[in-house]
Write a protein that holds these residues in place. Structure first.
Motif, PDB file in Angstrom:
ATOM      1  N   SER A 151      28.196-159.690  77.722  1.00  0.00           N
ATOM      2  CA  SER A 151      28.746-160.871  77.058  1.00  0.00           C
ATOM      3  C   SER A 151      30.050-161.304  77.707  1.00  0.00           C
ATOM      4  CB  SER A 151      28.972-160.575  75.568  1.00  0.00           C
ATOM      5  OG  SER A 151      27.745-160.310  74.919  1.00  0.00           O
ATOM      6  N   PRO A 194      25.492-172.596  77.517  1.00  0.00           N
ATOM      7  CA  PRO A 194      25.201-171.763  76.340  1.00  0.00           C
ATOM      8  C   PRO A 194      25.600-170.291  76.501  1.00  0.00           C
ATOM      9  CG  PRO A 194      23.373-173.256  76.761  1.00  0.00           C
ATOM     10  CD  PRO A 194      24.296-173.367  77.935  1.00  0.00           C
ATOM     11  N   TYR A 204      28.481-168.826  74.381  1.00  0.00           N
ATOM     12  CA  TYR A 204      28.379-168.307  73.016  1.00  0.00           C
ATOM     13  C   TYR A 204      28.550-166.786  72.993  1.00  0.00           C
ATOM     14  CZ  TYR A 204      26.755-172.882  71.482  1.00  0.00           C
ATOM     15  OH  TYR A 204      26.675-174.224  71.193  1.00  0.00           O
ATOM     16  N   ALA A 252      32.180-166.052  73.464  1.00  0.00           N
ATOM     17  CA  ALA A 252      32.948-166.360  72.259  1.00  0.00           C
ATOM     18  C   ALA A 252      32.791-165.261  71.213  1.00  0.00           C
ATOM     19  CB  ALA A 252      32.494-167.701  71.681  1.00  0.00           C
ATOM     20  N   VAL A 253      31.566-164.760  71.057  1.00  0.00           N
ATOM     21  CA  VAL A 253      31.311-163.726  70.050  1.00  0.00           C
ATOM     22  C   VAL A 253      32.025-162.426  70.398  1.00  0.00           C
ATOM     23  CG1 VAL A 253      29.532-162.256  69.037  1.00  0.00           C
ATOM     24  CG2 VAL A 253      29.131-164.717  69.267  1.00  0.00           C
ATOM     25  N   SER A 283      35.633-162.670  69.529  1.00  0.00           N
ATOM     26  CA  SER A 283      35.865-162.543  68.093  1.00  0.00           C
ATOM     27  C   SER A 283      35.700-161.102  67.623  1.00  0.00           C
ATOM     28  CB  SER A 283      34.912-163.454  67.317  1.00  0.00           C
ATOM     29  OG  SER A 283      35.251-164.803  67.504  1.00  0.00           O
ATOM     30  N   LEU A 285      36.074-167.847  66.429  1.00  0.00           N
ATOM     31  CA  LEU A 285      34.628-167.992  66.590  1.00  0.00           C
ATOM     32  C   LEU A 285      34.157-169.409  66.268  1.00  0.00           C
ATOM     33  CD1 LEU A 285      31.952-166.621  67.222  1.00  0.00           C
ATOM     34  CD2 LEU A 285      31.776-165.992  64.802  1.00  0.00           C
ATOM     35  N   THR A 286      34.614-169.959  65.170  1.00  0.00           N
ATOM     36  CA  THR A 286      34.124-171.274  64.752  1.00  0.00           C
ATOM     37  C   THR A 286      34.612-172.404  65.656  1.00  0.00           C
ATOM     38  OG1 THR A 286      35.957-171.408  63.157  1.00  0.00           O
ATOM     39  CG2 THR A 286      33.829-170.647  62.324  1.00  0.00           C
ATOM     40  N   THR A 287      35.810-172.250  66.219  1.00  0.00           N
ATOM     41  CA  THR A 287      36.278-173.281  67.153  1.00  0.00           C
ATOM     42  C   THR A 287      35.667-173.095  68.539  1.00  0.00           C
ATOM     43  OG1 THR A 287      38.272-171.933  67.532  1.00  0.00           O
ATOM     44  CG2 THR A 287      38.450-173.761  65.975  1.00  0.00           C
ATOM     45  N   VAL A 344      32.616-172.213  69.234  1.00  0.00           N
ATOM     46  CA  VAL A 344      31.230-172.692  69.332  1.00  0.00           C
ATOM     47  C   VAL A 344      31.164-174.171  69.698  1.00  0.00           C
ATOM     48  CG1 VAL A 344      30.364-170.974  67.695  1.00  0.00           C
ATOM     49  CG2 VAL A 344      31.094-173.208  66.851  1.00  0.00           C
ATOM     50  N   THR A 360      29.090-177.648  73.582  1.00  0.00           N
ATOM     51  CA  THR A 360      28.812-179.049  73.272  1.00  0.00           C
ATOM     52  C   THR A 360      29.859-179.961  73.894  1.00  0.00           C
ATOM     53  OG1 THR A 360      27.818-178.377  71.173  1.00  0.00           O
ATOM     54  CG2 THR A 360      28.413-180.698  71.417  1.00  0.00           C
ATOM     55  N   ASN A 398      41.955-172.609  68.791  1.00  0.00           N
ATOM     56  CA  ASN A 398      41.136-171.486  69.258  1.00  0.00           C
ATOM     57  C   ASN A 398      41.959-170.480  70.058  1.00  0.00           C
ATOM     58  OD1 ASN A 398      39.537-170.515  71.887  1.00  0.00           O
ATOM     59  ND2 ASN A 398      38.125-170.485  70.161  1.00  0.00           N
TER      60      ASN A 398
END
Length: 251
Positions: free
Chosen positions: A13, A70, A73, A76-77, A80, A98-100, A102, A106, A150
């Protein structure tokens, strides 16, 4: 899951971040030829000429980002999860990160898809191509302000870490705060067509563009060390548990 498998996935990761960084540089700088950016004051004819001449590169650039963005992701995980170690469980900082985070894939792919839409049909009305080019740059540079929160959450996590063996080194916290500040001026591009706060300006684009790879490399190095330290802690805990069970059976 075996610890060996778990931490192999964690390391993969982290390396996913390397894949994304390389794909980003290739797509935007080499294939898409989007740097240096076209000027915000460029005419519809100038924008159309650029998009027409660079049509193939732009279309391939969005394909590259569509395939590799992608992977972020996973990066990012794992970030976190390391902040979660500091907080002792899921907390405000790990969840904000994490939420920012993701949003990032995009935020890269969607603007490129807009620019690809403009380049897709070279005979399109030049005024429409100008509008879509504007949308690309205003979105790509302008929404970077989202990542201020973030990156600042990572920096704050570093600073509040009171573990005997911190997850991240102290200097890494300061680096995150610097990058967070460097991203902030991007939000002002909506107000300027010239100068350091325009989308091709020093403060809005070039400082963040230069700071990002430095931060990303530092992030990868620090995450690999953090995963290694977590693995060592897990193996030591496993060894103590095994020894404890052995002692209990003997008793």
């Amino acid at each position: 899951m075996e610890l060996k498998t778990k931490f192999r996935l964690h390391r993969m990761s982290v390396w996913a971040g390397v894949v994304v960084l390389i794909a980003n540089l290739i797509a935007y700088f080499v294939v898409g030829k989007l740097f240096p950016p076209i000027s915000p004051t460029a005419t519809a004819a100038e924008v159309t000429a650029f998009l027409t001449a660079n049509r193939s590169g732009i279309l391939w650039a969005v394909v590259i980002m569509g395939i590799f963005a992608p992977f972020f992701y996973a990066f990012a995980v794992i970030t976190s999860l390391q902040i979660r170690r500091i907080e002792g469980g899921w907390g405000i900082l790990s969840m904000i990160q994490l939420t920012t985070a993701v949003v990032a894939p995009t935020g890269w792919v969607y603007p490129m898809a807009v620019l690809a839409t403009a380049a897709y049909r070279p005979d399109r009305n030049p005024e429409l191509m100008l509008m879509m080019s504007d949308q690309f740059w205003l979105t790509y540079v302008g929404v970077a302000v989202i990542f201020v929160l973030n990156i600042a959450s990572i920096g704050l996590a570093v600073m509040v870490d009171k573990r005997a063996n911190p997850v991240f080194p102290r200097w890494f916290g300061y680096l995150n705060f610097f990058l967070a500040l460097s991203f902030f001026p991007g939000v002002f591009i909506y107000l300027f067509t010239e100068g350091p706060l325009s989308w091709n300006g020093l403060f809005a684009l070039w400082i963040p563009a230069c700071a990002f790879p430095v931060w990303k490399i530092a992030m990868i190095v620090c995450l690999l060390k953090a995963v290694k330290s977590e693995e060592q802690e897990a193996l030591q805990a496993q060894a103590r548990e095994t020894a404890s069970l052995g002692t209990a059976r003997v008793g």
